[in-house]
Design an enzyme around this catalytic site. Sequence first.
Site, PDB file in Angstrom:
ATOM      1  N   LYS A   1       0.925  -1.059   0.061  1.00 63.46           N
ATOM      2  CA  LYS A   1       0.003   0.051   0.074  1.00 63.46           C
ATOM      3  C   LYS A   1       0.880   1.390   0.088  1.00 63.46           C
ATOM      4  O   LYS A   1       1.902   1.146   0.628  1.00 63.46           O
ATOM      5  CB  LYS A   1      -0.979  -0.002   1.158  1.00 63.46           C
ATOM      6  CG  LYS A   1      -2.116   1.155   1.369  1.00 63.46           C
ATOM      7  CD  LYS A   1      -2.932   0.681   2.565  1.00 63.46           C
ATOM      8  CE  LYS A   1      -3.911   1.915   2.587  1.00 63.46           C
ATOM      9  NZ  LYS A   1      -5.146   1.510   3.814  1.00 63.46           N
TER      10      LYS A   1
ATOM     11  N   SER B   1      -9.755   1.851   2.663  1.00 63.56           N
ATOM     12  CA  SER B   1      -8.833   2.503   1.901  1.00 63.56           C
ATOM     13  C   SER B   1      -7.929   1.613   1.290  1.00 63.56           C
ATOM     14  O   SER B   1      -7.351   2.071   0.375  1.00 63.56           O
ATOM     15  CB  SER B   1      -8.193   3.559   2.861  1.00 63.56           C
ATOM     16  OG  SER B   1      -7.252   2.912   3.644  1.00 63.56           O
TER      17      SER B   1
ATOM     18  N   SER C   1     -10.165  -0.674   7.202  1.00 60.91           N
ATOM     19  CA  SER C   1      -9.529  -0.349   5.704  1.00 60.91           C
ATOM     20  C   SER C   1      -8.677  -1.597   4.829  1.00 60.91           C
ATOM     21  O   SER C   1      -8.420  -1.513   3.931  1.00 60.91           O
ATOM     22  CB  SER C   1      -8.449   0.771   5.629  1.00 60.91           C
ATOM     23  OG  SER C   1      -9.219   1.980   5.513  1.00 60.91           O
TER      24      SER C   1
END
Lengths: 111, 485
Positions: free
Chosen positions: B77, B152, B176
Amino acid sequence: MSLGVEEVRRIAELARLRISGREEATFAGQLSDIVDYIDQLREFDDGAASFEETEAASDVADNDLPRPAAAAGPADLDETPLLDQFLDNAPASLDRFLLVPQVKATPGGDE
Amino acid sequence: MQPLTAEGLAAAIRSGERNAVDTVEAAFARIEKVDGSVGAFLELWRDEATERAAGIDSRRDEGLPLGPLAGVPTALKDNMSLAGHELNCGSRILAGYRAPYTAGAVERLVAADAVPVGRVNMDEFAMGSSCENSALATTRNPWNLTMAPGGSSGGSAAAVAASEVPLALGSDTGGSIRQPAAFCGVVGVKPTYGRVSRYGLVAFASSLDQIGPLARNVRDAALALGAIAGPDPRDSTCSEEPVSDFLEPIEDGIEGLKVGTIREVRTSSLEGDAARGFEQALEALARCGAELVEVSVPLVETAVATYYVLANSEASANLARFDGSRYGHRAAGARSLGEMYTDSRSEGFGPEVKRRIILGTFALSSGYYDAYYGRAARIAGALRQQFADAFEQAELLVTPTSPGGAFRLGERVDDPLAMYLSDVFTTPTSLAGIPGISVPCGLDSRGLPLGLQILARPFADGTALRAARAFERETGFECRPEPVQ
């Protein structure tokens, strides 16, 4: 409680943000909805519970031994000292210092 | 043909049946083929990945031992540091920032011989539930390219679901990892708070943030969690609790284990046929031998409100560091230091980040502090206690991961509160600091995946993984999104 445009502008200033005129009204509406939703917490708060730590969140003290700030890894940057790596990220620097605008505005400025 | 698992790839590379270099090249070829439509990756690290893979192959050829993730292509990420590489956190304000050091979890991943192949998209500063708050790219759900991948960690989930990589790391503050895993039909693990080091992870809400794996099956997620978990003196909240072997007992099943549903999690509030999906999941757990019980955690109903006060308060403080002086975007033409701060932040942050900073600043401001931050902190404390009591009656708890499957891109961007409410089942876990796993539990009537969330006591991550594995064996879900076949 509802947040007005004035209130949003005041909080944004505290947070060092400038919101455009068009955005202000949208933000005030959206933030009011959110704060209204959050206000439901009133009925659940008896004021009795304390800020206790989670079982999981025990604090681990570092053993405080000197070591290089960046651990060497396979993807490490060459031999560049760490300070240079940080300064490379700075929008502006002079010698070994960060360069920023003067703290006080120039005469005639609005601050 | 189903793609190989991380576990299978690593075993084949260790035994010499496969080369790490070929494996990494195959991942890049797959990314080239499908990422144009999925949009998970922000940057590929082709040369470095190939070089690292070659190093793994030659170590094997020399007879040296290889790690548990030998040669497994892994996506990171965009909020985790890998020394020398750009890291943007999905934001314009970090444009051009290069990490000077490597995150603790990424160090461990690399020490296990995984191969980071690139960084993937996310909502700006991990604030969002659809990946649409990214200032950098649009990521699409591989199951239906008009749908949001969740957020996210939407890039991590989409990359794994589309078989671009077998493994990705994400971060979870209020859901997330779990919500995008559910939306994309993959397994996502939010470990116990303190299980994985946060050193080198860009902070959103420090008391809630936790790194965890996303994978195509539970065994791979367990393998990856075992690799990245463990103490790190550079993160004072990282636990020294020993890391158990998550894989060894994972096939042991859950015969006789008490699994609780939460009375206050009302299935009537679920969208579409998500209620049916959850009912079927409970039946599957019963077939696995679990003893289903009902427990009460009344304060779960307050979790979204509590979470958005606490997380945004912490965010407003954590994001004060982005001011144009040390890294990232600096506005041109400021006449004073204060003007530079305000201009840089106003230009660099997107609307959702601004909203949340304003909300957090409000909750911490003089006159409102006790009514918002103080109250939320008290309720979070009481919620933790209620979870501890519930875990006296059941070994594990289960809920749907999200009120429904993926929603359409654009559907909720103008209504932040509606977006926040998709975190209704994931935020309680975060506030309680307990582990939560999302495991696929079938498709809804639109053909989109649904997730089952399995919760356990602090540091019982292994028990949750064992249950997730039993559930996966029972349901036999296959992640084969048609648009990217």
